[in-house]
Structure formats: structure tokens, C-alpha cells
Scaffold this active site. Structure first.
Site, PDB file in Angstrom:
ATOM      1  N   SER A 104      36.071  32.305  35.960  1.00  0.00           N
ATOM      2  CA  SER A 104      36.959  32.931  34.989  1.00  0.00           C
ATOM      3  C   SER A 104      36.625  32.437  33.574  1.00  0.00           C
ATOM      4  O   SER A 104      35.504  32.603  33.109  1.00  0.00           O
ATOM      5  CB  SER A 104      38.423  32.665  35.370  1.00  0.00           C
ATOM      6  N   ASP A 210      39.625  43.109  40.649  1.00  0.00           N
ATOM      7  CA  ASP A 210      40.074  42.095  39.689  1.00  0.00           C
ATOM      8  C   ASP A 210      40.687  42.788  38.477  1.00  0.00           C
ATOM      9  O   ASP A 210      39.996  43.469  37.728  1.00  0.00           O
ATOM     10  CB  ASP A 210      38.879  41.239  39.263  1.00  0.00           C
ATOM     11  N   HIS A 240      41.004  38.434  41.717  1.00  0.00           N
ATOM     12  CA  HIS A 240      40.354  37.598  40.715  1.00  0.00           C
ATOM     13  C   HIS A 240      39.706  36.332  41.274  1.00  0.00           C
ATOM     14  O   HIS A 240      38.573  36.001  40.936  1.00  0.00           O
ATOM     15  CB  HIS A 240      41.353  37.229  39.620  1.00  0.00           C
TER      16      HIS A 240
END
Length: 264
Positions: A104, A210, A240
Site C-alpha cells: 500500500s 481493491d 486491498h
């Protein structure tokens, strides 16, 4: 796991270590926005089993590290702190190759690290990376940033992941901070114009479903920095946190298979 501290750019940085006897490589984990590396023991365990000694920091303002919560005004110093963690691991394990794994916002940090310190890495793994652009940064232009709690169902199809995230006191559960959003936007622009990764082997994994970090902008960012050795794996229906998804075993198998090829 052990947690120790080093002196970072803006105070103490907590460093997590998962050592093994006689490692054959070093894995550096780079966590995402608002979380901490204490959420990654299952990832470290799989990497340990594959022969890695594993280390990584809680970023400034995150987890057990010093600093105002989720406030980073210059990600270049975060990269500096990350490099200090790499140096520490290499000093403890000389001559071992280093592979960095960023998730991320940690994918953004790891990508910037790779641009600046390409020669220190054998390979790079990016999981749902914030690259190219990120819709959340537009919140910085609002008169008031809304304090909307994260919909934890966007993390994984496994409800237990969201429940653990919501109950974790070291996870940030408040609103974005304007300087942080602007710093993220600046860093994305820096990466977009910071050059490609050359011959650095790179694995990009992403959940097709996501919604926190949608594939489209990440793909545009990957295309800006990709080098000559990019492997892409998109997981249908995954959300995600692919390392915490219902198919996490298969995802981690793919990561380790990629790493083994590069180690060979």
C-alpha cells in the site's frame, strides 16, 4: 519477533525483527498508511520458512515509533530511516541479498527507496502499491477533512481481518491529516518523475476488487517507473490486503516463488 529502536530522522523508530538461524537472504517489510509492522507476523513466518531473516520499521508517526500520529511531512526522511534499517540488517548479515516488500503506502515508500538505492536491492515486491496518483489526496483541498471511519470490509473478504484491524490500538482510526495528504501527493509526483527501476526485478501483486487503492492509478504509476523485469499478478475478487485475503496462502506462494527464482 523482537522490537528494538534506532534513532530516526525525527525521533526513535521501532524496528521489528524475525530472525532465523543461517539465513540465506534478507527480507525488509514496509507497511502501509495508519498501520504497523505488528500486523505482519504471518508474512514474516512464511519468509522465515523460505530462508529469510526479516526486518522492518514502524514508520514515523506509526505503531511504536515516535512522532505525531500519521503525520509525515517529508517521505524522503522516511526513506532515510528505511535505509538505516537496511544497513542494520546488512551489518548483522553481511553479504546476503536484500529483497524489499512494500504494501500500500509502503509500496510507495519502497518504490522511492528503489529509485534512490537501486544497488542495495536484489528485487522489489509491491502489494497494492499507492503509485501514480491516489484519490485520497484530493481530500487535502477540502475546507474540512471528513472524519469517516474506514470501511474495514474493503481490506479483505475475511471478516476477521477487518475486526482485528478495528480493535487494534496501534492502528490509526482517525481522519487523514492535511499535511500528510499533501506530502503523499508530492512524493507520488517525485516518483513519477524519478526515473525507472532499470533491471531491478519487480513483482507487482494487486487485488482486482481493491477499492482503497484501485488498480488503474497504480498501473499508471507502475508504467512510469517499471524497468526491464516486471512480473504482474492480479487476483480476481481480492480486496486491498492480499497478504490477509482468503487466498493469502496462494499470494504468499507466488511471492516466495518469485523470490526463489531471483535468488537462484
Amino acid at each position: 519477533m523482537t522490537v528494538s529502536t534506532i534513532e530516526g530522522s525525527h525521533g526513535t523508530v521501532a524496528v521489528h525483527d524475525w530472525p532465523v538461524a543461517d539465513p540465506s537472504w534478507i527480507a525488509i517489510l514496509v507497511h502501509g498508511y495508519g498501520e504497523h509492522l505488528g500486523r505482519y507476523p504471518h508474512v514474516a513466518a512464511r519468509l522465515n520458512a523460505a530462508g529469510a531473516t526479516v526486518s522492518g520499521p514502524d514508520h514515523e508517526g506509526h505503531g511504536q515509533s515516535a512522532g505525531e500520529r500519521v503525520l509525515i511531512e517529508d517521505f524522503e526522511t522516511v526513506v532515510d530511516d528505511l535505509d538505516a534499517v537496511v544497513s542494520r540488517a546488512v551489518t548483522a548479515n553481511p553479504d546476503l541479498p536484500v529483497i524489499m516488500i512494500g504494501h500500500s503506502l509502503g509500496g510507495m515508500i519502497a518504490s522511492r527507496y528503489a529509485q534512490r538505492h537501486h544497488d542495495r536491492l536484489l528485487a522489489l515486491v509491491l502489494s497494492g502499491p499507492v503509485l501514480g496518483s491516489w484519490q485520497a489526496t484530493a481530500l487535502a483541498d477540502l475546507d474540512e477533512i471528513p472524519d469517516d471511519p474506514l470501511d474495514t470490509s474493503t481490506l479483505s473478504r475475511d471478516d476477521a481481518v477487518g475486526a482485528a484491524y478495528a480493535a487494534d490500538p496501534l492502528v490509526w482510526h482517525g481522519p487523514f491529516k492535511r499535511p500528510m495528504l499533501r506530502s503523499i501527493a508530492r512524493t507520488l509526483e517525485t516518483i513519477n518523475h524519478g526515473g525507472d527501476l532499470g533491471d531491478l526485478p519487480t513483482l507487482w501483486v494487486h487485488g482486482e476488487a481493491d477499492t482503497l487503492v484501485p488498480i488503474g492509478p497504480s498501473r499508471a504509476g507502475i508504467e512510469r517507473i517499471r524497468g526491464t523485469d516486471l512480473t504482474e499478478i492480479i487476483y480476481p475478487e481480492a480486496r486491498h490486503e492480499v497478504f490477509n485475503e482468503t487466498n493469502q496462502d496462494a499470494v504468499l506462494d507466488d511471492v516466495i516463488d518469485f523470490i526463489r527464482v531471483k535468488l537462484a
